[in-house]
Design a protein around this motif. Structure first.
Motif, mmCIF file in Angstrom:
data_model
loop_
_atom_site.group_PDB
_atom_site.id
_atom_site.type_symbol
_atom_site.label_atom_id
_atom_site.label_comp_id
_atom_site.label_asym_id
_atom_site.label_seq_id
_atom_site.Cartn_x
_atom_site.Cartn_y
_atom_site.Cartn_z
ATOM 1 N N LEU A 182 0.818 -1.214 0.000
ATOM 2 C CA LEU A 182 0.000 0.000 0.000
ATOM 3 C C LEU A 182 0.852 1.264 0.000
ATOM 4 N N PRO A 183 1.892 1.382 0.858
ATOM 5 C CA PRO A 183 2.694 2.615 0.815
ATOM 6 C C PRO A 183 3.434 2.802 -0.497
ATOM 7 N N ARG A 186 0.892 4.198 -2.935
ATOM 8 C CA ARG A 186 0.637 5.608 -2.625
ATOM 9 C C ARG A 186 1.768 6.493 -3.141
ATOM 10 N N ARG A 187 2.984 6.021 -3.044
ATOM 11 C CA ARG A 187 4.100 6.787 -3.594
ATOM 12 C C ARG A 187 3.970 6.899 -5.106
ATOM 13 N N LEU A 189 1.199 6.827 -6.847
ATOM 14 C CA LEU A 189 0.110 7.751 -7.133
ATOM 15 C C LEU A 189 0.575 9.193 -6.984
ATOM 16 N N LEU A 640 -2.446 -3.984 -0.473
ATOM 17 C CA LEU A 640 -3.425 -2.983 -0.908
ATOM 18 C C LEU A 640 -4.739 -3.641 -1.321
#
Length: 702
Positions: A182-183, A186-187, A189, A640
């Motif tokens: 997930l992190p 997010r990076r 994105l 995610l």
């Protein structure tokens, strides 16, 4: 563009709402560019075999007409022929048809009678140039791969019939993007590397996480996703029931493992599995490990034919595969020159593997998905392994790994085009099976492999201990070995070889990410810590003194899990106790619960070893990987989950995990399965047979 006007997943494009289609300036320019690129491609291809072209436009027109006939007309009887065969049948039929049709077109337009070999050269060169041309114009190969399924005919038919999106039968597309935490997403994105996913999250979908419990590895997650099982203890384990080492990436072993799942538990009943470890009870499965012991079990050749007969696609993909191999050599060299650390050697065999998985396999998967969506499969589950492959060798957030997310985002955009075009209304769920954590492997710290260290410690007490282990390459090589083992036979090409120090070794040792396991295979039941210390007094203390080892889990005299650290012990039974420093300090909040659950599995190791987790969330894999998963610590457990915004999570399946924020999330792959099954039921994702909707009644009426 304001968020209010952005289109969500598979929302109709503005032109799709009109009864007639009028080409715009961009469409005309794209058509002109296609003709120019085709002319250059064919000219260069013929020049490569010593043939000059005098009328490029005539050549392009004739070849285009010939390839249209191949794609739209000739492919239909070839599908019937391929339906009785395998993927190899489809390959032979598709490539032969392209060569014959292209040769006839060249003979007609350029008056050149080429042999089969020369025609193949033209096909390869032209395919490579056309692929480069699509890349330069921004029209990715992914869209070309699924092009056969994205024609405007069905859309126009719906418009004439007055049928809207809500009237179409429902389907569910579940895309697993292997290994993306997930992190990390997010990076991506934030960096603009996944614009399509970003658009869906802003408009139609919710981005959240789910907690991948120990063991956070692909087979364990797929057993949970597809069958609701929580009984897979590792990627590799000593199975006392069968008296052998099971490796989930070996087709014969995967078949044994799947046979133990409840027969009525499959998520994919009446659906399709593509590039998965297990079938999920699917009616049709392609490139599935547990079904890859015979070519015919990889799926009908008629479905594969869409990929192999698409004009210039396979030759272009082969050339781009070579390009990916060259890119891997260059990126590996750059890491060495810049002295990027931690890093591992990036060998030639991996470079070839990366080319095959990141180019050829992705395109083949896309073609299979598009074909199944056109067919109207009720639910489709596919695993894209691109990112996971690269991240294992380069690192989870290294430039080449992040670039793989861009490619996956483009593949999802191509599938969105398919969803807009086919008869079934597909909703999208995107999930990862786990994340990855960075760190130097154990062997770089200790100077030996994990298995060698175990044997060394057992022998230090005077024992002549021998070990059973594996080559530990299976999960990275599984997708390609799925195909090769079916072609040459599973006994001739297993994904992992078993390495044994004797005919009756004392212990079986495996490593999966920063999770190591040890079984005393001559014992019928799991021994206690006291029994292990009595037989091999140096083993547990020696492991804890080894660089990179954080804790060892064993069993106390009451049969409960006992976690031992360098300076303390913690019991995880009904009355948990801690003596000295808590060995779980520095590990994620769910470490105790996850380890207790793992210990309860009868097939888990007699000793379970976890690496240290430092302040940067770095771990140390017990196999040769710089990006790893399997245990706990760092982003590897922070998977995610992207789902439609109006599909809420069942609160009974969620809990708060501090590492994933304050919002409750699903914990365990088996709960992801329960949620997906509930959504199938609640949103009418049922087989096409027996479905009667306004769409089916109107189209049946003409």
């Amino acid at each position: 563009m304001s968020h209010a006007t952005e289109r969500g997943w598979a929302s109709p494009a503005p032109e799709a709402t009109r009864a007639s289609w009028v080409p715009g300036v961009a469409d005309v320019l794209q058509a002109v560019w296609t003709v120019v690129v085709a002319a250059v491609a064919l000219t260069l291809g013929l020049a490569a075999v010593g043939v000059s072209v005098t009328d490029e436009l005539l050549l392009v027109v004739v070849v285009f007409v010939a390839m249209f006939v191949l794609d739209a007309i000739v492919s239909r009887p070839l599908r019937l022929l391929a339906s009785g065969g395998s993927v190899l049948t489809a390959l032979v039929l598709g490539l032969t048809a392209q060569v014959l049709v292209l040769g006839a077109a060249i003979d007609l337009a350029a008056h050149a009678d080429l042999g089969i070999g020369d025609t193949l050269v033209v096909l390869l060169v032209a395919g490579a140039v056309m692929a480069c041309g699509r890349w330069l114009s921004g029209a990715t190969d992914s869209h070309y791969v699924v092009g056969a399924a994205t024609g405007g005919g069905l859309r126009q038919r719906w418009a004439r019939a007055g049928v809207g999106r809500e009237d179409r039968p429902r389907g569910l597309l579940v895309v697993q993007i292997d290994g993306v935490a997930l992190p990390v997403l997010r990076r991506a994105l934030a960096g603009g590397q996944a614009p399509n996913i970003a658009r869906w999250v802003r408009s139609s979908h919710t981005l959240t996480g789910w907690w991948a419990t120990i063991p956070c590895t692909t087979p364990a997650s797929m057993a949970g996703f597809l069958h609701g099982s929580d009984q897979v203890p590792a990627y590799r384990w000593w199975d006392r029931r069968s008296g052998r080492l099971l490796v989930a990436g070996n087709p014969a072993d995967a078949r044994v493992i799947e046979a133990r799942f409840p027969t009525d538990s499959g998520l994919l009943r009446d659906g399709t599995a593509i590039s998965t470890t297990f079938t999920g009870g699917a009616a049709r499965s392609y490139l599935t490990v547990s079904r890859s012991t015979r070519l015919r079990d990889l799926g009908s050749g008629s479905t594969y034919l869409s990929f192999f007969i698409r004009p210039f696609l396979l030759p272009g993909a082969l050339v781009l595969t070579v390009g990916e191999v060259i890119k891997e050599f260059r990126q590996g060299h750059r890491q060495r020159v810049r002295d990027v650390r931690p890093r591992i050697p990036r060998k030639a065999d991996y470079a070839v593997l990366r080319g095959l998985t990141n180019v050829l396999l992705r395109k083949l998967d896309l073609s299979l998905i598009a074909d199944e969506m056109t067919r109207g499969s009720a639910i489709i589950f596919v695993d894209f392994v691109d990112y996971d492959e690269i991240a294992h060798h380069a690192g989870p957030e290294r430039p080449e790994s992040m670039a793989a997310i861009e490619g996956l985002d483009g593949a999802l955009a191509a599938l969105e085009d398919v969803a807009r075009s086919v008869a079934t209304r597909y909703d999208l769920v995107v999930v990862s099976d786990h994340g990855q954590s960075l760190g130097a492997p154990f062997s770089q710290l200790a100077g030996c492999s994990f298995a060698d260290r175990v044997v060394e410690l057992m022998r230090s007490g005077g024992s002549e201990a021998t070990v059973l282990t594996t080559t530990e390459e299976g999960e990275q090589r599984g997708p390609i070995h799925t195909l090769t083992s079916a072609v040459v036979g599973e006994d001739r090409s297993p994904p992992e070889a078993i390495v044994s120090g004797s005919d009756d070794p004392d212990v079986a040792v495996t490593g999966g990410g920063n999770l190591g396991m040890i079984w005393f295979r001559r014992l019928a039941v799991r021994p206690t810590l006291a029994e292990i210390d009595a037989a091999w007094p140096e083993l547990v203390p020696g492991l804890l003194a080894s660089p990179g080892v954080g804790l060892v889990m064993s069993t106390d005299d009451a049969g409960d899990p006992l976690v031992i650290g360098p300076d303390g012990v913690r019991g995880l039974g009904d009355a948990p106790i801690t003596d000295g420093e808590d060995p779980l300090l520095g590990y994620p909040s769910r470490a105790a619960a996850d380890l207790a659950r793992l210990h309860a599995l009868s097939d888990a190791g007699d000793l379970v070893v976890l690496s240290t987790v430092d302040e940067l969330d770095r771990v140390h894999a017990f196999e040769e990987q710089v990006g790893s998963h399997g245990g706990i610590g760092g982003p590897q457990n922070e998977a995610l989950f992207i789902h439609p915004r109006d599909w809420p999570l069942d609160p009974d399946l969620t809990e708060v995990v501090p590492e994933l924020g304050d919002t409750p999330v699903l914990v365990g792959a088996w709960n992801v399965h329960r949620q997906l099954m509930a959504w199938r039921r609640d949103h009418g994702v049922t087989p096409l047979s027996g479905r009667r909707t306004r769409w089916s009644r109107r189209t049946a009426a003409g």
